[in-house]
Scaffold this motif. Structure first.
Motif, PDB file in Angstrom:
ATOM      1  N   HIS A 211       2.074   6.687  -6.854  1.00 33.06           N
ATOM      2  CA  HIS A 211       1.066   7.648  -7.336  1.00 33.06           C
ATOM      3  C   HIS A 211       1.617   9.066  -7.304  1.00 33.06           C
ATOM      4  O   HIS A 211       1.385   9.847  -8.231  1.00 33.06           O
TER       5      HIS A 211
ATOM      6  N   ARG B 114       1.097   4.249  -2.887  1.00 29.30           N
ATOM      7  CA  ARG B 114       0.920   5.674  -2.599  1.00 29.30           C
ATOM      8  C   ARG B 114       2.118   6.488  -3.080  1.00 29.30           C
ATOM      9  O   ARG B 114       1.953   7.579  -3.630  1.00 29.30           O
TER      10      ARG B 114
ATOM     11  N   GLU C 141       0.837  -1.202   0.000  1.00 31.52           N
ATOM     12  CA  GLU C 141       0.000   0.000   0.000  1.00 31.52           C
ATOM     13  C   GLU C 141       0.874   1.255   0.000  1.00 31.52           C
ATOM     14  O   GLU C 141       0.567   2.228  -0.684  1.00 31.52           O
TER      15      GLU C 141
ATOM     16  N   LEU D 186       2.416   8.948   6.359  1.00 31.62           N
ATOM     17  CA  LEU D 186       1.810   7.666   6.025  1.00 31.62           C
ATOM     18  C   LEU D 186       1.419   6.849   7.253  1.00 31.62           C
ATOM     19  O   LEU D 186       0.726   5.831   7.121  1.00 31.62           O
TER      20      LEU D 186
END
Length: 229
Positions: free
Chosen positions: A21, A18, A14, A44
Motif C-alpha cells: 500500500h 501494508r 498482512e 509494524l
C-alpha cells in the motif's frame, strides 16, 4: 464434500499488504530507499523474520530491490510494472518493440473510433512539444512529449486494461529511446506515425490509424536491426 475451514491470513501477508500500500499510494515513490529494517520492525510491531519474509516476497514480485550493504529500494509500483522492468532487462529492445507493435496498433484502431476532441487536442499539444524539444535538442522533453503522445493514444481507447498495460511500459520505453537519440540520421520529429497518426485519428479512420501506428513501430524495428537506410 466438506470445505476447508477459513483461516486468518498470515502475519507476513498482512505486512506485505501494508508495504504494498505504501508503494502503490506513492508514499514510497519509485527509486526511494525504504525505512531501515529496525524502523519497519518498530512501526509494524513485527519480528525480523516476518519482515524479511514480506520484503523477500515483494522483491520477488519486482516491487522492491534489496541492495546488500546499502538498503532496500522501491523498484516498481505494482507487480506488472516490476515484471516488465525485469523482463525488459533480460530481453532487450527488440522484444519491447514487438510488444508495442501489438498494443500500438490496437490502441490506434480503438482511439480512432472513441477519442473525443479533448483527447485529440491533448495529442496535438504533445506533438507540438515533441517537435519543439527536437529543435531545441532537449532529450528529456522530447522523450516526455513522445511518451505523452503514445500514452495518450492508449488512454483515448477508453479501455482501462489496455491503458494500464501500456503505462507499465513507461520506464523501459523511455530507456530504449536513448539508443536512438544520438544515432546519425535519426528523424525524431518525422510526421510518420505521429502527426500522420493524429490526422487519421481526427478523421476517425481506424484502418489508417492502425496502419500508421504499425508503420511507426516497423520502421523503428528496422532501425534497431539495420541502422539508417
Amino acid at each position: 464434500m466438506s470445505l476447508d475451514p477459513v483461516r486468518r491470513p498470515s502475519l507476513s501477508s498482512e505486512v506485505i499488504a501494508r508495504l504494498r500500500h505504501r508503494i502503490a499510494s506513492g508514499e514510497w515513490p519509485v527509486g526511494a530507499r525504504v525505512p531501515t529494517e529496525p524502523e519497519l520492525m518498530e512501526q509494524l510491531e513485527v519480528a525480523r523474520g516476518t519482515l524479511r519474509e514480506a520484503v523477500r516476497a515483494l522483491a520477488h514480485a519486482g516491487l522492491l530491490e534489496v541492495r546488500q550493504g546499502d538498503g532496500t529500494y522501491v523498484r516498481a509500483t505494482n507487480e506488472l510494472s516490476g515484471a516488465v522492468k525485469r523482463l525488459y532487462g533480460d530481453s532487450g529492445q527488440e522484444h519491447l518493440l514487438e510488444v508495442r507493435q501489438a498494443l500500438d496498433v490496437q490502441a490506434a484502431r480503438l482511439a480512432a473510433v472513441r477519442a473525443d476532441d479533448a483527447a485529440l487536442d491533448a495529442l496535438a499539444d504533445a506533438l507540438t512539444r515533441r517537435a519543439a524539444a527536437w529543435d531545441a535538442n532537449d532529450f528529456e522533453q522530447w522523450v516526455a512529449a513522445d511518451w505523452d503522445f503514445h500514452a495518450g493514444v492508449a488512454e483515448a481507447t477508453g479501455n482501462p486494461l489496455l491503458n494500464e498495460l501500456y503505462r507499465n511500459l513507461a520506464a523501459p520505453l523511455r530507456a530504449s529511446m536513448a539508443a536512438f537519440w544520438d544515432s546519425p540520421g535519426f528523424a525524431g520529429a518525422a510526421p510518420a506515425g505521429h502527426e500522420d497518426l493524429l490526422a487519421a485519428l481526427r478523421a476517425h479512420d481506424p484502418a489508417e490509424a492502425a496502419r500508421q501506428a504499425g508503420a511507426n513501430i516497423t520502421e523503428t524495428l528496422a532501425w534497431h536491426t539495420n541502422g539508417p537506410t
